[in-house]
Scaffold this active site. Structure first.
Site, PDB file in Angstrom:
ATOM      1  CG  LEU A 288      -1.037   1.697  -3.810  1.00 31.95           C
ATOM      2  CD1 LEU A 288      -2.243   1.329  -4.665  1.00 31.95           C
ATOM      3  CD2 LEU A 288       0.017   0.597  -3.854  1.00 31.95           C
TER       4      LEU A 288
ATOM      5  CB  SER B 202      10.450   4.806  -1.840  1.00 30.51           C
ATOM      6  OG  SER B 202      10.290   4.155  -0.595  1.00 30.51           O
ATOM      7  CB  SER B 203       5.595   3.403   0.463  1.00 26.42           C
ATOM      8  OG  SER B 203       5.070   2.693  -0.629  1.00 26.42           O
ATOM      9  NE  ARG B 204      10.953   1.766   4.814  1.00 29.83           N
ATOM     10  CZ  ARG B 204      10.691   0.565   4.329  1.00 29.83           C
ATOM     11  NH1 ARG B 204      10.656   0.385   3.036  1.00 29.83           N
ATOM     12  NH2 ARG B 204      10.457  -0.457   5.124  1.00 29.83           N
TER      13      ARG B 204
ATOM     14  N   GLY C 296       0.816  -1.215   0.000  1.00 33.55           N
ATOM     15  CA  GLY C 296       0.000   0.000   0.000  1.00 33.55           C
ATOM     16  C   GLY C 296       0.842   1.254   0.000  1.00 33.55           C
TER      17      GLY C 296
ATOM     18  CG  HIS D  42       3.151   0.933  -5.579  1.00 26.69           C
ATOM     19  ND1 HIS D  42       3.332   1.909  -4.644  1.00 26.69           N
ATOM     20  CD2 HIS D  42       3.715  -0.191  -5.070  1.00 26.69           C
ATOM     21  CE1 HIS D  42       3.973   1.408  -3.599  1.00 26.69           C
ATOM     22  NE2 HIS D  42       4.232   0.146  -3.835  1.00 26.69           N
TER      23      HIS D  42
ATOM     24  CE  LYS E  91      11.882   1.945  -3.782  1.00 27.28           C
ATOM     25  NZ  LYS E  91      12.180   1.166  -2.566  1.00 27.28           N
TER      26      LYS E  91
ATOM     27  CD  GLN F  96       7.831  -7.283   3.657  1.00 21.42           C
ATOM     28  OE1 GLN F  96       6.999  -8.054   3.195  1.00 21.42           O
ATOM     29  NE2 GLN F  96       8.446  -6.391   2.897  1.00 21.42           N
TER      30      GLN F  96
HETATM   31  O1  PAF Z   1       7.894  -4.818  -2.181  1.00 25.03           O
HETATM   32  C1  PAF Z   1       6.961  -4.847  -1.359  1.00 25.03           C
HETATM   33  O2  PAF Z   1       6.112  -3.945  -1.276  1.00 25.03           O
HETATM   34  C2  PAF Z   1       6.862  -6.022  -0.401  1.00 25.03           C
HETATM   35  O3  PAF Z   1       8.117  -6.462  -0.013  1.00 25.03           O
HETATM   36  C3  PAF Z   1       6.007  -7.186  -0.962  1.00 25.03           C
HETATM   37  C4  PAF Z   1       6.634  -7.789  -2.202  1.00 25.03           C
HETATM   38  C5  PAF Z   1       4.613  -6.691  -1.284  1.00 25.03           C
HETATM   39  C6  PAF Z   1       5.884  -8.292   0.086  1.00 25.03           C
HETATM   40  O4  PAF Z   1       5.288  -7.831   1.255  1.00 25.03           O
END
Ligand code: PAF
Length: 281
Positions: free
Chosen positions: A33, A185-187, A31, A37, A149, A61
């Site tokens: 986005l 990047s979302s960040r 998300g 994306h 990326k 993760q």
């Molecule tokens: O790249 C990402 O956004 C995440 O690592 C993924 C592939 C959706 C897995 O959670």
């Protein structure tokens, strides 16, 4: 766009479409986005009958609890955006649907996940591989789309697909950049306006490194220059700069064109961690 939060009805819905011979593309996301994306969704929509997007912030993760806590969550905005880019199905499961019990499965990729991101984010790729495997099993796509990326992530997912015999074509889509070169990047949403002004230092470091390698400078020299560029700004810190074989991610000491070398960089703008990469073609 159909929206599912539960696995069983999603599978039933997709099963009917597959019986009709429809091809399915998957874009897995967490998300928040951005246009990067959206290019993945557009690629999928142009190559498949049905595009499924997933939005799930996968806790296993994240090796840094603060990063997980601060990860931007913008589901309402994301849902509206997906309607505009040819996404037919959104899968947005709650935590309990993906992990009814605490997950104990660990996936080890040998050298591939002990370097670069794997070295600085222990357990990260095991968590990525587990959630991506779950998504592949649930959705059973013909094709899946990821951003360049996260190149190491892509190499790991390629290995996962090979080792577990998933019959899925993988696509890595070129990184989109802001006008000043900052990789989308979302960040980036976490950067303050002041931090945003300097956040392209990693991109500039990569450009500088490319020039350095072209001039024949040795890796250590190039890395020092990159560090000086990045850390010339208060609040910016280089975590790593590496040159790697783009297929197996073995670190390289010098540019060997036969290995299609890729430069990978990671660092911080204050507490926001950013990564980027560039091929040396
Ligand atoms: O790249 C990402 O956004 C995440 O690592 C993924 C592939 C959706 C897995 O959670």
């Amino acid at each position: 766009m159909e929206i599912f939060s539960q696995i069983a009805p999603l599978k039933a819905f997709l099963k009917d479409l597959k019986c009709e011979g429809k091809s399915v593309g998957l874009v897995p996301t967490m998300g928040a986005l951005h246009d990067g994306h959206l290019t993945l969704f557009k690629a999928s929509a142009s190559q498949n009958d049905i595009t499924v997007g997933s939005i799930f912030v996968n806790p296993i993760q994240f090796n840094n609890p603060n990063d997980l806590l601060k990860y931007p969550r913008t589901i309402e905005k994301d849902t509206k955006l997906l309607e505009t880019v040819g996404c037919n199905v959104l899968f947005h499961p709650p935590m309990g649907e993906m992990y009814p019990e605490e997950s104990t499965v660990k996936i080890d990729f040998g050298r591939l996940d002990k370097t670069m991101e794997g070295k600085y984010r222990p357990g990260h790729f095991s968590g990525v591989a587990l959630v991506v495997s779950k998504l592949f099993n649930i959705i059973q796509p013909d094709q899946a789309y990821f951003g360049q990326k996260d190149w190491q992530q892509f190499a790991i997912i390629q290995k996962l697909v090979e080792e577990l015999n998933f019959k899925i074509n993988l696509h890595s889509i070129t990184t989109l950049r802001e006008a000043d070169g900052l990789a989308l990047s979302s960040r980036n949403q976490r950067l303050t306006p002041e931090q945003r002004k300097i956040a392209n230092v990693f991109y500039r470091g990569l450009l500088e490194a490319k020039t350095g390698f072209r001039e024949g400078l040795p890796l250590d020299h190039v890395r020092n220059k990159v560090r000086q560029t990045v850390e010339g700004y208060p609040g910016a810190k280089l975590e790593y700069f590496e040159l790697a074989d783009s297929k197996n991610l073995n670190l390289l000491e010098y540019v060997e064109q036969s290995r299609r070398p890729i430069m990978c960089i990671a660092g911080y703008i204050e507490e926001v961690r950013l990564i980027d990469n560039m091929f040396l073609d």
